[in-house]
Design an enzyme around this catalytic site. Structure first.
Site, mmCIF file in Angstrom:
data_model
loop_
_atom_site.group_PDB
_atom_site.id
_atom_site.type_symbol
_atom_site.label_atom_id
_atom_site.label_comp_id
_atom_site.label_asym_id
_atom_site.label_seq_id
_atom_site.Cartn_x
_atom_site.Cartn_y
_atom_site.Cartn_z
ATOM 1 N N GLU A 184 0.845 -1.134 -0.067
ATOM 2 C CA GLU A 184 0.068 -0.038 -0.140
ATOM 3 C C GLU A 184 0.943 1.189 0.023
ATOM 4 O O GLU A 184 1.905 1.062 0.393
ATOM 5 C CB GLU A 184 -1.036 -0.087 0.975
ATOM 6 C CG GLU A 184 -1.916 -1.020 1.114
ATOM 7 C CD GLU A 184 -2.883 -1.254 2.361
ATOM 8 O OE1 GLU A 184 -2.699 -0.220 3.240
ATOM 9 O OE2 GLU A 184 -3.588 -2.095 2.272
ATOM 10 N N GLY A 238 5.256 0.035 2.731
ATOM 11 C CA GLY A 238 6.606 -0.428 2.295
ATOM 12 C C GLY A 238 6.759 -1.832 2.460
ATOM 13 O O GLY A 238 5.866 -2.536 2.307
ATOM 14 N N GLN A 274 44.761 -6.940 -18.831
ATOM 15 C CA GLN A 274 44.298 -7.626 -17.579
ATOM 16 C C GLN A 274 43.028 -7.119 -16.745
ATOM 17 O O GLN A 274 42.295 -7.897 -16.303
ATOM 18 C CB GLN A 274 45.686 -7.649 -16.778
ATOM 19 C CG GLN A 274 45.437 -8.756 -15.825
ATOM 20 C CD GLN A 274 46.989 -8.543 -14.956
ATOM 21 O OE1 GLN A 274 47.287 -7.769 -14.286
ATOM 22 N NE2 GLN A 274 47.611 -9.579 -14.755
ATOM 23 N N GLU A 324 10.006 -7.909 -4.051
ATOM 24 C CA GLU A 324 9.759 -9.075 -3.178
ATOM 25 C C GLU A 324 10.554 -9.083 -2.030
ATOM 26 O O GLU A 324 10.901 -10.030 -1.268
ATOM 27 C CB GLU A 324 9.893 -10.712 -4.073
ATOM 28 C CG GLU A 324 9.387 -10.678 -5.442
ATOM 29 C CD GLU A 324 8.003 -10.664 -5.264
ATOM 30 O OE1 GLU A 324 7.353 -10.144 -4.429
ATOM 31 O OE2 GLU A 324 7.205 -11.373 -6.372
#
Length: 401
Positions: free
Chosen positions: A131, A135, A295, A379
């Protein structure tokens, strides 16, 4: 040279599925991804192709018309799709979280009603926890359901809905305080509702509005939206599992699948960044030789490849743990955390290898550079993953003093 991120122990069927998906990505996604992304255009033709391949039913049991494959197979397919364009893997992910939640927690009537059409790709899923003001603090959800006879009335505002516009089924987590004693922990008074709607924007059913797409830095093409409920009436038989108060646990079970998916996406984007970096390093010449012969660049390529391999191995381990039926929140948290962080680092190194050209929209690495940050927060942020990992480690290594 052996291709990076190979997976041992796959069946012939799994290898065939992955080969088919890889070919589709190389032929149908990579050539058009950057152009579609720059236009923020929904990849309808790509989605139709995935539907034709049967990928919307990949993890749905065969009895409902799906392929009945494992989370590992699904994660490896997501890895390939994200290698082509991460947004497409997001379209698949939200669909499968809802299908997984239905398979694991739905009533028989709910499974019979939704899963066959989800397997065919005729119903596209989305899920909604977040929402505007909360968070990562899911316990602070304010959207609410109040029972009214054989229906519930839902009110509130949800945020960050992937597939919010194009989906036709949304699993929505809200508070449902009725029937729970005063003082009940917030996560024990939440319920998941299965909300059917018309695809599109605006008022998509009475009491439910999907505003236009949120304009994002990256992760374009896929639609990310808000969801506004104002007197939305939902039948009681659309409570996931038929019982209120279980929504938080149902969602967290789905999010474990989602975290494996985000890890797989990180692996796929990192693989593509490595491919672009190692190719450009052999084409670009400075001081009389290809920069791949310097390198400093070889060290960078070595670090990138090692990170790709490590992230892939952890993602595969997390998927296999979930497939075994064991608890995998520790492994999923570790995989999501490592893969997203390594993805960011590998993409940035590929960007550096490209030099000034990496800043040009003509080069694919510019798109990846804008996409990778979403994985750091999707997620659950890195900080949330560390909390999960830390708590689980203390459970496993509890000191008996």
């Amino acid at each position: 040279m052996a291709r990076l991120a190979q997976t041992a122990g796959l069946t012939d069927v799994q290898q065939e599925i992955l080969s088919t998906v890889r070919d589709f990505v190389d032929k149908e996604i990579i050539p058009v991804a950057t152009e579609l992304e720059h236009r923020d255009e929904y990849p309808q033709q790509i989605v139709d192709g995935l539907k034709e391949l049967g990928l919307f039913g990949l993890m749905i049991p065969e009895e409902y018309g799906g392929l009945g494959e494992s989370l590992l197979t699904y994660a490896l397919c997501v890895e390939e799709i994200a290698r082509g364009w991460m947004s497409v893997s997001g379209i698949i992910n939200t669909h499968f979280i809802v299908a997984y939640m239905l398979k694991q927690h739905g009533t028989q009537e709910q499974k019979d009603h939704f899963l066959p059409r989800m397997a065919a790709g005729d119903i596209r899923g989305a899920f909604s926890m977040s929402e505007p003001g909360l968070g990562s603090d899911v316990s602070a959800i304010t959207s609410k359901a109040v029972q009214d006879g054989d229906e519930y009335v839902l009110n509130g505002q949800k945020m960050w809905l992937t597939n919010g516009g194009t989906s036709s089924l949304v699993a929505v987590l809200v508070r449902s305080d009725e029937g729970h004693p005063e003082g009940t922990a917030p996560h024990k008074s939440m319920t998941t509702f299965l909300v059917e709607k018309e695809p599109g924007f605006g008022e998509v059913r009475p009491g439910l509005t999907i505003p236009g797409k949120i304009d994002k830095m990256g992760y374009k093409g896929v639609d990310t939206t808000e969801l506004i409920m104002d007197g939305l009436r939902i039948p009681a038989d659309r409570v996931l599992g038929g019982v209120t108060g279980r929504g938080f646990y149902q969602m967290m079970d789905g999010v474990e699948v989602g975290r494996v998916n985000v890890a797989a996406r990180g692996c796929g984007v990192a693989q593509r960044a490595f491919e672009l970096g190692v190719r450009y390093a052999q084409q670009r010449h400075t001081f009389g030789k290809a920069i791949a012969q310097h390198q400093a660049i070889q060290f960078k390529l070595a670090e990138m490849a090692t990170k790709v391999e490590a992230a892939h191995a952890m993602m595969v381990n997390a998927a296999r743990k979930k497939d075994s039926g064991e608890r995998n929140d520790l492994e999923a948290g570790m995989a999501k955390y490592l893969a997203s962080e390594y993805c960011k680092e590998v993409v940035e190194d590929a960007f550096r290898i490209h030099g000034g050209y990496g800043f040009s929209k003509e080069y694919e690495i510019e798109r990846l550079y804008r996409e990778a940050p979403m994985l750091l927060i999707g997620e659950g942020t890195a900080e949330i993953q560390k909390m999960i990992i830390g708590r689980r480690l203390l459970e496993e290594y509890r000191f008996q003093g």
